[in-house]
Design an enzyme around this catalytic site. Structure first.
Site, PDB file in Angstrom:
ATOM      1  N   HIS A 243     -11.101  -4.111  -1.373  1.00 48.87           N
ATOM      2  CA  HIS A 243     -10.798  -5.453  -1.135  1.00 48.87           C
ATOM      3  C   HIS A 243     -10.178  -6.333  -1.924  1.00 48.87           C
ATOM      4  CE1 HIS A 243     -10.533  -9.006   1.333  1.00 48.87           C
ATOM      5  NE2 HIS A 243     -11.603  -9.281   1.894  1.00 48.87           N
ATOM      6  N   CYS A 244     -10.479  -5.846  -3.458  1.00 52.48           N
ATOM      7  CA  CYS A 244     -10.323  -6.961  -4.292  1.00 52.48           C
ATOM      8  C   CYS A 244      -9.049  -6.668  -5.364  1.00 52.48           C
ATOM      9  CB  CYS A 244     -11.544  -7.046  -5.330  1.00 52.48           C
ATOM     10  SG  CYS A 244     -12.895  -7.774  -4.487  1.00 52.48           S
ATOM     11  N   ILE A 245      -8.972  -5.562  -6.006  1.00 54.08           N
ATOM     12  CA  ILE A 245      -7.845  -5.227  -7.105  1.00 54.08           C
ATOM     13  C   ILE A 245      -6.517  -5.134  -6.245  1.00 54.08           C
ATOM     14  CG2 ILE A 245      -7.021  -4.019  -9.046  1.00 54.08           C
ATOM     15  CD1 ILE A 245      -9.739  -5.313  -9.424  1.00 54.08           C
TER      16      ILE A 245
END
Ligand SMILES: NC(=O)c1ccc[n+]([C@@H]2O[C@H](COP(=O)([O-])OP(=O)(O)OC[C@H]3O[C@@H](n4cnc5c(N)ncnc54)[C@H](O)[C@@H]3O)[C@@H](O)[C@H]2O)c1
Length: 387
Positions: A243-245
């Protein structure tokens, strides 16, 4: 914990982040209400102590502190989708009737706390809440860096809010880093993940260069990593997931473009990382010949070893690419087990195995026995082809 330090903490969103904060807050002696719109999420919660998970938003009404921990994905045009943050604000407006501390932990662009949360809630209620930003840094599967010992960035919209938010996190975090404004905290979180995204893209591009030059990539990277200063090690892979990078840098690019900065570096890094699944399949086809009709198993569907999260996982793109080339693509992942309504295939009888993510539960011997040709994207299996 002294009685006056013990708070009623409502956490909106009981996903990965919300659960982790709930556990830490309960552990510090607070009373926690975990609100989530998804009943399956609530029924799967296993948090002991003074904790109640619920889909009933009215239960947040007694809270002294509300923490927002909802998803902040990209929409179809790869632009920020703050609809869950907007919905969380609506829940607060409808259920909180006295001034409290409202903290945003969801990752978003600078200005989100001030312009999308505080101004909306104050516009509707005028209650004079205290507002603070404290972007979450938790790393799924990381046993060394947890809520307690990961330094906590925070800032309030005013000094009173900063004092309150500091006191809350100091009850379960060892190190508090107070910054001057919520915008600094929000931008720092985006920059941390953008730093990873561009460095991963750089090492992925390098893997392609070194392979074309017939120089062993990992040996070069290990050699470069012996420099004791001015170098940080990143490893190539089949792309980036979670969900981040793959998501956060696009939040930074979005605000950059709004103020006239083109953010070409971030866009190029996205392109390189998103191109890796096709590159992996091209390498396999170079070694193994036409993939038409070949039985290929993709090992590891989640984006990270020993974690079941399949969001934005590059394995899906590898499978898509294999099918485009006419291969019979299957997948094996005992940690994920069910994906897109399908269960994990048995690991045997394939022509080709592509290791995208290597969980501890999948042995090297089983991988090597599953197909005569193995391509390893993880760099962890000796004696086979790979990145
Ligand atoms: N997962 C990570 O490793 C990580 C790390 C740091 C920061 N973050 C950030 O934290 C935020 C949350 O991430 P996550 O991984 O916990 O997401 P998640 O998808 O695991 O959990 C979010 C939860 O929020 C719920 N939800 C959605 N809308 C809601 C609403 N209006 N009211 C109540 N609940 C609602 C969903 O049902 C879900 O259970 C995101 O901004 C993410 O970028 C995540």
């Amino acid at each position: 914990m002294k009685n006056e330090s013990r708070k009623i903490v409502a956490i909106i969103g009981q996903g990965y982040v919300g659960r982790s904060v709930a556990e830490a807050a309960v552990g510090a002696g607070h009373r926690v209400v975990g609100f989530d719109i998804n009943p399956d999420v609530v029924s799967s919660l296993k948090i002991g102590g003074d904790y109640k998970g619920s889909t009933d938003a009215s239960l947040i009404g007694d809270a002294d502190i509300v923490v927002i921990a909802v998803p902040t994905p990209l929409d179809g045009a790869r632009k920020p989708d703050l609809s869950a943050v907007d919905a969380a604000c609506k829940t607060i407006i409808e259920n909180i009737k006295k001034p409290i501390l409202i903290i945003n932990e969801s990752t978003s662009y600078p200005g989100t706390l001030r312009n999308e949360i505080a101004s909306v809630i104050e516009g509707a209620t005028g209650l004079g809440h205290a507002y603070a930003s404290s972007p979450e840094r938790v790393d799924p599967g990381n046993e060394k860096w947890i809520q307690k010992n990961t330094p906590r960035l925070l800032a309030g919209l005013n000094p009173e809010a900063t004092a309150l938010v500091r006191k809350f996190y100091a009850s379960f975090c060892d190190e508090i880093i107070e910054v001057s404004t919520p915008e600094v905290a929000e931008a720092a979180k985006l920059f941390e993940n953008t730093f990873r995204q561009v460095n991963i893209a750089l090492v992925n591009e390098f893997a392609q260069i070194s392979n074309a030059l017939d120089i062993p990539t990992r040996e070069v990277l290990d050699a470069a990593a012996t420099k004791p200063f001015g170098f940080m090690s990143f490893q190539p892979g089949p792309g980036v997931g979670g969900h981040c990078i793959p998501v956060d840098p696009s939040y930074l690019a979005y605000v950059a473009e709004n103020v006239g900065v083109p953010a070409e570096f971030i866009k190029r890094a996205n392109q390189v990382n998103l191109g890796m699944p096709a590159y992996v399949v091209s390498r396999v086809a170079k070694d193994a010949g036409s993939l038409k009709g070949k039985k290929v198993v993709v090992i590891g569907i989640s984006y990270k070893a020993n974690v079941s999260d399949t969001r934005e996982a590059p394995a899906a793109l590898v499978i898509h690419e294999l099918k485009k080339q006419g291969a019979e693509a299957a997948w094996h992942d005992p940690v994920v087990a069910m994906w897109n309504g399908q269960s994990s295939s048995e690991l045997k009888g394939f022509d080709i195995a592509i290791v995208v993510t290597k969980h501890d539960a999948v042995s090297e011997a089983a991988i090597k026995a599953s197909a005569p040709y193995v391509f390893d994207c993880t760099g962890s299996i000796k004696g086979v082809a790979g990145l």
